[in-house]
Enzyme design. Sequence first.
Site, short mmCIF file in Angstrom:
data_model
loop_
_atom_site.label_atom_id
_atom_site.label_comp_id
_atom_site.label_asym_id
_atom_site.label_seq_id
_atom_site.Cartn_x
_atom_site.Cartn_y
_atom_site.Cartn_z
N SER A 71 -0.62 1.59 11.26
CA SER A 71 0.40 1.04 10.18
C SER A 71 -0.46 1.17 9.01
O SER A 71 0.39 1.58 7.86
CB SER A 71 0.74 -0.25 10.44
OG SER A 71 -0.27 -1.35 10.35
N GLN A 84 7.57 -5.26 17.33
CA GLN A 84 6.21 -5.33 17.99
C GLN A 84 5.75 -6.66 17.80
O GLN A 84 5.89 -7.43 17.11
CB GLN A 84 5.15 -4.64 17.34
CG GLN A 84 3.78 -4.69 17.82
CD GLN A 84 2.75 -3.82 17.43
OE1 GLN A 84 2.13 -3.97 16.29
NE2 GLN A 84 2.78 -2.63 18.04
N HIS A 106 2.59 -9.00 18.58
CA HIS A 106 0.94 -8.85 18.56
C HIS A 106 0.39 -9.96 19.57
O HIS A 106 0.84 -10.96 19.63
CB HIS A 106 0.51 -9.11 17.27
CG HIS A 106 -1.05 -8.58 17.05
ND1 HIS A 106 -2.10 -9.32 17.84
CD2 HIS A 106 -1.55 -7.76 16.38
CE1 HIS A 106 -3.16 -8.59 17.27
NE2 HIS A 106 -2.99 -7.70 16.47
N PHE A 129 -10.14 0.20 19.49
CA PHE A 129 -8.74 -0.52 19.14
C PHE A 129 -7.97 -0.47 20.46
O PHE A 129 -8.47 0.34 21.42
CB PHE A 129 -8.08 -0.16 17.98
CG PHE A 129 -7.81 -1.20 16.81
CD1 PHE A 129 -9.04 -1.88 16.44
CD2 PHE A 129 -6.68 -1.30 16.48
CE1 PHE A 129 -8.71 -2.83 15.42
CE2 PHE A 129 -6.33 -2.21 15.53
CZ PHE A 129 -7.40 -2.93 14.81
N GLU A 176 6.26 0.26 6.38
CA GLU A 176 6.80 -0.64 7.49
C GLU A 176 8.50 -0.68 7.35
O GLU A 176 9.12 -0.75 8.02
CB GLU A 176 6.16 -1.79 7.50
CG GLU A 176 7.00 -2.53 8.71
CD GLU A 176 5.80 -4.06 8.87
OE1 GLU A 176 5.07 -4.42 8.27
OE2 GLU A 176 6.47 -4.87 9.82
N HIS A 232 5.11 -9.16 15.19
CA HIS A 232 4.01 -8.67 14.11
C HIS A 232 4.46 -7.79 13.21
O HIS A 232 3.87 -7.32 12.20
CB HIS A 232 3.00 -8.43 14.77
CG HIS A 232 1.98 -7.91 14.20
ND1 HIS A 232 0.81 -8.69 13.31
CD2 HIS A 232 1.10 -6.51 14.25
CE1 HIS A 232 0.09 -7.81 12.79
NE2 HIS A 232 0.04 -6.66 13.18
N ARG A 260 3.87 0.70 17.97
CA ARG A 260 3.16 1.06 17.09
C ARG A 260 1.60 0.77 17.63
O ARG A 260 1.07 -0.29 18.20
CB ARG A 260 3.15 0.39 15.62
CG ARG A 260 1.98 0.54 14.93
CD ARG A 260 2.21 0.03 13.51
NE ARG A 260 2.22 -1.41 13.29
CZ ARG A 260 0.83 -1.85 13.45
NH1 ARG A 260 -0.09 -1.29 13.48
NH2 ARG A 260 0.97 -3.20 13.38
N GLU A 309 -6.90 -7.52 16.15
CA GLU A 309 -7.02 -6.66 17.41
C GLU A 309 -8.71 -6.41 17.57
O GLU A 309 -9.11 -6.07 18.55
CB GLU A 309 -6.24 -5.59 17.69
CG GLU A 309 -6.42 -4.51 18.91
CD GLU A 309 -5.08 -3.64 19.11
OE1 GLU A 309 -3.78 -4.15 19.07
OE2 GLU A 309 -5.39 -2.45 18.98
N LEU A 317 -2.50 -14.03 12.12
CA LEU A 317 -2.94 -12.97 13.09
C LEU A 317 -4.58 -13.19 13.22
O LEU A 317 -5.30 -13.42 12.52
CB LEU A 317 -2.72 -11.75 12.51
CG LEU A 317 -3.43 -10.34 13.10
CD1 LEU A 317 -2.60 -10.27 14.49
CD2 LEU A 317 -3.18 -9.40 12.21
N LEU A 331 0.82 -1.18 -0.12
CA LEU A 331 0.03 -0.03 -0.14
C LEU A 331 0.81 1.18 0.05
O LEU A 331 0.52 2.27 -0.67
CB LEU A 331 -0.87 -0.10 1.17
CG LEU A 331 -2.30 -0.55 0.83
CD1 LEU A 331 -3.02 -0.75 1.99
CD2 LEU A 331 -3.12 0.28 -0.10
N ARG A 371 -0.38 -2.99 22.38
CA ARG A 371 0.15 -4.21 22.10
C ARG A 371 1.15 -4.77 22.82
O ARG A 371 1.25 -5.88 23.20
CB ARG A 371 0.35 -4.60 20.68
CG ARG A 371 -1.05 -4.36 19.75
CD ARG A 371 -0.65 -4.40 18.54
NE ARG A 371 -1.95 -4.23 17.55
CZ ARG A 371 -1.91 -3.96 16.51
NH1 ARG A 371 -0.86 -4.11 15.64
NH2 ARG A 371 -2.86 -4.22 15.71
N SER A 421 0.39 -8.52 -1.82
CA SER A 421 1.52 -7.85 -0.95
C SER A 421 0.72 -8.18 0.63
O SER A 421 -0.42 -8.34 0.67
CB SER A 421 1.41 -6.55 -1.20
OG SER A 421 1.73 -6.16 -2.31
N HIS A 422 1.52 -8.04 1.64
CA HIS A 422 1.50 -8.47 2.74
C HIS A 422 0.34 -7.25 3.41
O HIS A 422 -0.48 -7.37 4.29
CB HIS A 422 2.42 -8.60 3.84
CG HIS A 422 2.18 -8.90 5.28
ND1 HIS A 422 1.45 -10.13 5.40
CD2 HIS A 422 2.44 -8.19 6.36
CE1 HIS A 422 1.26 -10.24 6.59
NE2 HIS A 422 1.89 -9.23 7.28
N SER A 423 0.10 -6.10 2.66
CA SER A 423 -0.90 -5.10 3.16
C SER A 423 -2.20 -5.83 3.29
O SER A 423 -2.97 -5.15 3.88
CB SER A 423 -0.65 -3.82 2.13
OG SER A 423 0.54 -3.23 2.13
N GLY A 444 -8.04 -2.51 10.72
CA GLY A 444 -8.59 -1.11 10.20
C GLY A 444 -7.68 0.03 10.34
O GLY A 444 -6.30 -0.48 10.53
#
Lengths: 608, 249
Positions: free
Chosen positions: A411, A255, A257, A141, A395, A370, A406, A270, A267, A18, A301, A45-47, A53
């Site tokens: 992110s 981080q 998670h 969140f 990232e 994470h 974060r 959250e 994952l 992204l 987190r 992509s990992h995005s 959200g």
Amino acid sequence: MSAKNTHICDVLVVGAGLAAERSAVEAAEAGLNVIILSLVPPRRSHSTAAQGGMQASLGNAAMAKGDNPQIHFEDTVKGSDWGCDQEVAKMFCETVPSMIRQLDYWGVPWNRVTAGKKKMPSGIEVEDTKDKEGLITARDFGGVAKWRCCYTSDGTGHTVQFVVDTVVCKLGIPVHDRMEAIALIHDGETCYGVVARCLRTGDLNVYLAKSTVIATGGAGRIYAASTNAVINEGTGAAIALNTGLVPLGNMEAVQFHPTGMPPVFILMTEGARGDGGYLLDKNLHRFMPDYEPKKKELASRDVVSRRMIQHIRAGYGVESKYAPQHLWLDIRHLGRQWVWTNLREIATIAGNFNGLDPAKDLVPVIPTQHYTMGGVRTNKDGYAYGLKGLFAIGEAACWDLHGFNRLGGNSLAETVTGGYIVGKQIVKYTLGATQDFNYKLVEDFVKKEEERIKNLISGKNGKEDVFEIRNAMQQTMMDHVHIFRTGPSLEQGVAKLQELYKRSLKIGLRSSGQGANPELAQALRMPGMVRTALCVAYGALTRTESRGSHFREDYPKRDDANWLNRTLAYWKEGADLPTLDYEPVACPYMPPGDRGYGEASAGPKKGK
Amino acid sequence: MGRQLTFSIFRYNPNIPGEEPRMQEYKLEEYEGMTLFVALNDIREKLDPTLMFDFVCRAAICGSCAMMINGTPGLACKTMTRTLPSRITLMPLPVFKLVGDLSVDTGTWFRNLQVKTESWIHTSKKFDPEALEVRMENKTAEAIYEPERCIECGCCVASCITANIRDDFLGATGINRVGRFLIDPRDERTDAEYFEVVGNEEGAFGCVGLMACDDNCPIDLPLQMQLAFVRRKMAQAGLKLDLKRMKIS
């Protein structure tokens, strides 16, 4: 062999997630000639794996009333444990609401406010007013004062990436997928592009550009257990580090998670806790309120992950076929309708991989690597330190919005906001730059890569097995550089990684390395990955304080007198350890204070 | 002791001169919770580092790892070996261009699809960063999210008899994608404009109704309903069109 093709463009974006695509859109809309190159097609992509959200202070939902960029800013700074760049955080929080609306204009089907009194699945009663009906809603969140996380079910990354990619398609921006940047081309002052290896044919390609943008995501795969996609090996940051000129910032800030699902460590958003989910122990006791009476499951987190491990260490972990020790995520009380509408992706994942239905079953969870807060250090405009014409975002970068922890939802928000803000700077720089390169220099870089490949194939430097080294590195990071860190263990970890680094320079392939050979691809990445791991481990060893996600059991307190600074890790040629430097972190808007959650606020041992 | 699994895997690397397509066998001992993701990586790391395949998210959300698993297209990452017999045959997806072994080029195929169907919001409005978002009912947003969930893995395309015969067929994924924009109030295209894109044999009318797409979709998209919806819309649009302007092929 020499470079098969040479591509020349104004802006070369390395990565297609992204942040990458959003910056490419900004550059293409300014009329610049842009090429995106990527390991995988953009929509892989990992995005796209981001679930919960994007944080933006729209203030539409009932529980978001009165929200504004200033409150978002304060939450972000507290979340970062005063490690972030406050100028960046301020600019980000002010810009992100318009980013959300632009994504809406482009087609993201954000969930909306529905008017009326309702009892939320968490038991909270709220009343959404008629004047807000149909505007973009938000969920709760971790570590936030207001409900601010805008979402599309729990597939937010997917919808946002797909929609931004529609804009890339519409603008006709070429994407060279299955193309891996393996070295930056530079003359010690300016970056001119990259040498890339085609993952379809194995051929080397040269990309020359006025501006090169690193947007390759995080380095989660330096750990054995990570929620990250398997392509998140930190390749972009590593090729920047390899120049010896560009530092990585705050790599020790990693981080974990709270809710990765063993045994596959995928994952569980959250959003599950944001929507009212609980964490339970082996006695099915909801333990988080014992440790964090104010924020409970929704502290930041880093705090929730530490409390979970603390609780497991106290003997309350669950032993099951999923993992030797874990805890439970309980969202059964949210109801089947809610779970299968708003938490549908994680419900599907729990079903696919563990045969569980979270509407009626508990889901095993354990804190899992994470997010990489660190990355290529840039200034607030996205310019990388050390080389002109080089930018980094998302990232892969240390911009530095996140400091030492974060906030959830920041992110995904950073990807598009950073892509936009830095994209504008890239345009400005590129319009003022001239296409200038010395082909001898380019050929020398190509030759150097050809030489590496030849030596890996012939086994000239040794016959070390690439997979063995990777697995040993990943295990070392798990054993020595995890959530709770101590000096002696970190020292052992650094020593092991140094040994692995030496071995990584002696890799020899078992196979012929012909064509798009995957063993060769891994072997080319390996020394860079171990260097990155060493930046994390050595940075963690040297930082004798605890801040955000970096927790030293032997130095359990934040130490603003000595450590209100950012680590800069350089890799000098011939070294087997990074050279560490530090720069001050300014706090122009919000002086260091109490986060309102975590050990410093709630005390170290309130659990039972 | 787990079962002894035999993997029979299609091998062909088009970039190695003189190499011929063939099937190659590998044996692994099965263990609790083994997926094809784990098994294929074990084969690569321990038995054959040349084996090509694609995994990215390994969580069944990125669509990279679709392949023919004992003759049926599916996502390798979420396929548990315990659901398969001890002999497992893996082939690359048909229709898509082969990169090597189990790896196929879905990226180019899907990018072409987006461009051909102009799968982006068509609007005459300019974005105003100062303005509030345009209101939308939550129900509408949820309805758009349903087809938007498609992960473009290609299982429906590989399953489809029409796509296996005609290069230009959009497949269920393409028709689903168009259906997603059809219901989006932000997209200003008229039914007649959509008819140009999908009201033909390359689109909604190329489907012969076998519905293997619906059976094999790994994320359970209601593809049968989507096909029926787009077809009905296009049939209505077709009836309203000025026939004199139409090319009859």
